[in-house]
Design a protein around this motif. Structure first.
Motif, short mmCIF file in Angstrom:
data_model
loop_
_atom_site.label_atom_id
_atom_site.label_comp_id
_atom_site.label_asym_id
_atom_site.label_seq_id
_atom_site.Cartn_x
_atom_site.Cartn_y
_atom_site.Cartn_z
N ARG A 1 20.26 -1.50 13.14
CA ARG A 1 21.12 -0.39 12.77
C ARG A 1 21.61 -0.60 11.34
NH1 ARG A 1 25.96 2.10 10.85
NH2 ARG A 1 26.43 3.92 12.12
N GLY A 2 20.95 0.05 10.39
CA GLY A 2 21.33 -0.05 9.00
C GLY A 2 22.40 0.98 8.65
N GLY A 3 22.96 0.84 7.47
CA GLY A 3 23.98 1.79 7.02
C GLY A 3 23.38 3.13 6.63
N LYS A 4 24.21 4.15 6.62
CA LYS A 4 23.72 5.47 6.26
C LYS A 4 23.23 5.51 4.82
CE LYS A 4 28.30 7.38 4.96
NZ LYS A 4 29.06 6.12 5.17
N GLU A 5 23.70 4.57 3.99
CA GLU A 5 23.29 4.53 2.59
C GLU A 5 21.79 4.24 2.44
OE1 GLU A 5 27.41 2.84 3.23
OE2 GLU A 5 25.39 2.34 3.92
N THR A 6 21.19 3.60 3.45
CA THR A 6 19.78 3.19 3.35
C THR A 6 18.88 4.02 4.27
OG1 THR A 6 20.24 1.52 5.04
CG2 THR A 6 20.35 0.80 2.76
N PHE A 7 19.33 5.18 4.67
CA PHE A 7 18.62 5.94 5.70
C PHE A 7 17.16 6.22 5.32
CE2 PHE A 7 17.12 9.98 7.46
CZ PHE A 7 17.24 9.72 8.81
N PHE A 8 16.91 6.81 4.16
CA PHE A 8 15.55 7.20 3.80
C PHE A 8 14.66 5.97 3.60
CE2 PHE A 8 18.13 10.84 2.39
CZ PHE A 8 17.51 11.85 3.10
N SER A 9 15.21 4.92 2.99
CA SER A 9 14.43 3.69 2.79
C SER A 9 14.02 3.09 4.13
CB SER A 9 15.25 2.67 2.00
OG SER A 9 15.70 3.19 0.78
N ASN A 10 14.98 2.99 5.03
CA ASN A 10 14.71 2.34 6.31
C ASN A 10 13.74 3.14 7.17
OD1 ASN A 10 16.19 0.01 5.95
ND2 ASN A 10 18.10 0.92 6.66
N ALA B 1 0.82 -1.21 0.00
CA ALA B 1 0.00 0.00 0.00
C ALA B 1 0.85 1.26 0.00
CB ALA B 1 -0.94 0.00 1.21
N ASN B 2 2.04 1.19 0.60
CA ASN B 2 2.92 2.35 0.69
C ASN B 2 4.10 2.26 -0.28
OD1 ASN B 2 2.01 4.03 3.25
ND2 ASN B 2 1.82 1.87 3.79
N ALA B 3 3.93 1.49 -1.35
CA ALA B 3 5.03 1.25 -2.29
C ALA B 3 5.59 2.55 -2.87
CB ALA B 3 4.57 0.32 -3.40
N ASP B 4 4.71 3.47 -3.25
CA ASP B 4 5.18 4.71 -3.87
C ASP B 4 6.06 5.51 -2.92
OD1 ASP B 4 3.81 4.06 -6.14
OD2 ASP B 4 2.08 5.38 -5.75
N VAL B 5 5.66 5.59 -1.66
CA VAL B 5 6.43 6.34 -0.67
C VAL B 5 7.77 5.66 -0.41
CG1 VAL B 5 6.48 7.17 1.72
CG2 VAL B 5 4.35 7.26 0.41
N ILE B 6 7.74 4.34 -0.28
CA ILE B 6 8.98 3.60 0.00
C ILE B 6 9.95 3.71 -1.17
CG2 ILE B 6 9.92 1.28 0.38
CD1 ILE B 6 7.24 0.63 1.83
N LEU B 7 9.45 3.56 -2.39
CA LEU B 7 10.32 3.62 -3.56
C LEU B 7 10.87 5.04 -3.78
CD1 LEU B 7 8.43 1.27 -6.05
CD2 LEU B 7 10.42 0.76 -4.64
N ALA B 8 10.07 6.04 -3.44
CA ALA B 8 10.57 7.42 -3.54
C ALA B 8 11.70 7.65 -2.54
CB ALA B 8 9.43 8.41 -3.29
N ALA B 9 11.56 7.11 -1.34
CA ALA B 9 12.63 7.23 -0.35
C ALA B 9 13.87 6.48 -0.81
CB ALA B 9 12.14 6.68 1.00
N ASN B 10 13.67 5.31 -1.40
CA ASN B 10 14.79 4.53 -1.89
C ASN B 10 15.51 5.27 -3.03
OD1 ASN B 10 15.60 2.01 -4.02
ND2 ASN B 10 16.28 1.81 -1.91
N ALA B 11 14.75 5.96 -3.86
CA ALA B 11 15.36 6.73 -4.95
C ALA B 11 16.30 7.80 -4.39
CB ALA B 11 14.27 7.36 -5.82
#
Length: 416
Positions: free
Chosen positions: A144-153, A38-48
């Motif tokens: 604790r994920g890496g800083k590279e994945t901050f917005f996605s996580n 349901a939140n795919a668009d938001v998650i993928l935008a953060a991943n971008a």
């Protein structure tokens, strides 16, 4: 103080999760899967955003591939969560039940570990994998994920904690350390009053740091040089297909092929086939005997110091010619064969020698190293691929996230 507060909250959440019903835990997992889609668009935008910042920071294509989420991968992650729902809940199951001579009924009952701390790098899917498996087994987790994945996580954790609330479970069941400060990692490794196990998922440097600094038991996973040995009896065309799959399907994965060992009796025929198949797709790093047989390779260089100890995580492959299965095994013993290794052979004897001698967590006969995966093994999503020799080995599924307690039942029985 922030981490101590997180530890206290996690320990309290773990107490509640330990007695949560399977139905309640499955409800939370179902909501997580639905909310991911349901939140795919938001998650993928953060991943971008993470991908964009990663490119600006000069991350390699292998790391960017690990970081990337797309609609297909997100759907796969959601389906992995649904698959965990379908798996048996190990918590509460009993092992080795027996009745002693004094009349006491004695068994071992599976229980959650408690609080699991997971430190990982550019893999946002790990956030969901860990949460799903820990919830199913009644464990709280601090991630604790890496800083590279901050917005996605950040978006993924929002989905998880929202689902927990809707299922009536404490939000602190899954917590995330938002600040990228490495000092917080060091503090987490000393939080033994609240955390019961540390699982690092990343490179050799991360594993080394955790082993040397943690006051909490550490399960080492994910790192190891993966090998394939092509025996003189192997079907070469079929072997080539397996080698290609092991190397090319997803080279950034920890179970992708790093080193190819080829028997000297078939090397003159097999290695030119390899060079032609890989063409401009894979760079070959070869020792002298192998290099002499790879003259048709488009990308070829001499193997140097450390190349056979390198987990490539890219379109690069080490190649070596060996005299027999014994030399192949000796090479693997020296060069950190602890993850996933395979032999291509039609010899039952050589297959058994290989299986019995190789010390890897997963050993294959005539199959790709890419099978070392929790979903492929029918375990659901995995929390890690353990390459140590205690408690858990290979893909860590639900049972590997449990311990046990002894349960004795009697009729007011004193010890004589």
């Amino acid at each position: 103080m922030e981490l101590i507060s997180m530890g206290k909250a996690a320990k309290e959440a773990a107490f509640q999760l330990a007695t949560a019903s399977t139905a309640q835990k499955n409800k939370a997992l179902a909501i997580i899967a639905d909310e991911l889609e349901a939140n795919a668009d938001v998650i993928l935008a953060a991943n971008a955003k993470d991908i964009e910042k990663g490119r600006e920071a000069g991350l390699t294509e292998a790391l960017l591939d690990r970081l990337l989420l797309n609609p297909e991968r997100l759907t796969g992650i959601a389906n992995d969560v649904r698959n965990v729902i379908s798996l048996n809940d190990p918590v509460g199951s009993e092992l080795d039940s027996k009745v002693l001579e004094n009349g006491m009924s004695l068994s071992r009952r599976r229980v959650p570990l408690g609080v699991v701390g997971v430190i990982y790098e550019a893999r946002p899917n790990v956030t969901i994998d860990i949460a799903a498996l820990c919830l199913k087994t009644g464990n709280a987790s601090i991630l604790r994920g890496g800083k590279e994945t901050f917005f996605s996580n950040m978006e993924l954790v929002k989905v998880i904690q929202s689902a927990l609330a809707k299922a009536g479970l404490p939000a602190a069941s899954v917590q995330y350390i938002e600040k990228p400060d490495r000092e917080l990692v060091s503090q987490l490794l000393k939080l033994d009053e609240y955390v019961d196990m540390i699982i690092p998922r990343g490179g050799a440097g991360l594993h080394k740091m955790c082993k040397e600094n943690s006051t909490i038991p550490v399960i080492i996973g994910g790192f190891g040089i993966s090998h394939i040995f092509v025996d003189e009896s192997a079907n070469l065309e079929k072997s080539l297909n397996v080698v290609e799959n092991s190397k090319v399907q997803r080279p950034s994965a920890c179970n992708s092929l790093d080193t190819l060992l080829v028997h000297q009796q078939v090397a003159a025929e097999f290695l030119p086939m390899l060079a032609e198949r890989f063409a401009d797709k894979v760079a070959l790093v070869a020792e002298p005997k192998a290099k002499a047989l790879l003259s048709n390779a488009q990308q070829l260089r001499d193997a140097g110091d450390g190349d056979f100890d390198t987990e490539w995580l890219s379109f690069t492959l080490g190649v070596k010619v060996v005299t027999d299965v014994k030399e192949a095994i000796d090479h693997m013993r020296i060069h950190n064969a602890s993850h996933s290794d395979a032999i291509m052979t039609n010899s039952l004897e050589n297959a058994e020698v290989f299986i019995n001698s190789v010390g890897s967590a997963a050993v294959y006969v005539n199959a790709s190293t890419r099978f070392t995966d929790g979903a492929q093994f029918g375990l659901g999503a995995e929390v890690a691929v353990s390459t140590q020799k205690l408690h858990a080995r290979g893909p860590m599924g639900l049972e590997e996230l449990t311990s046990y307690k002894w349960v004795g039942k009697a009729n007011y029985l004193p010890r004589s």
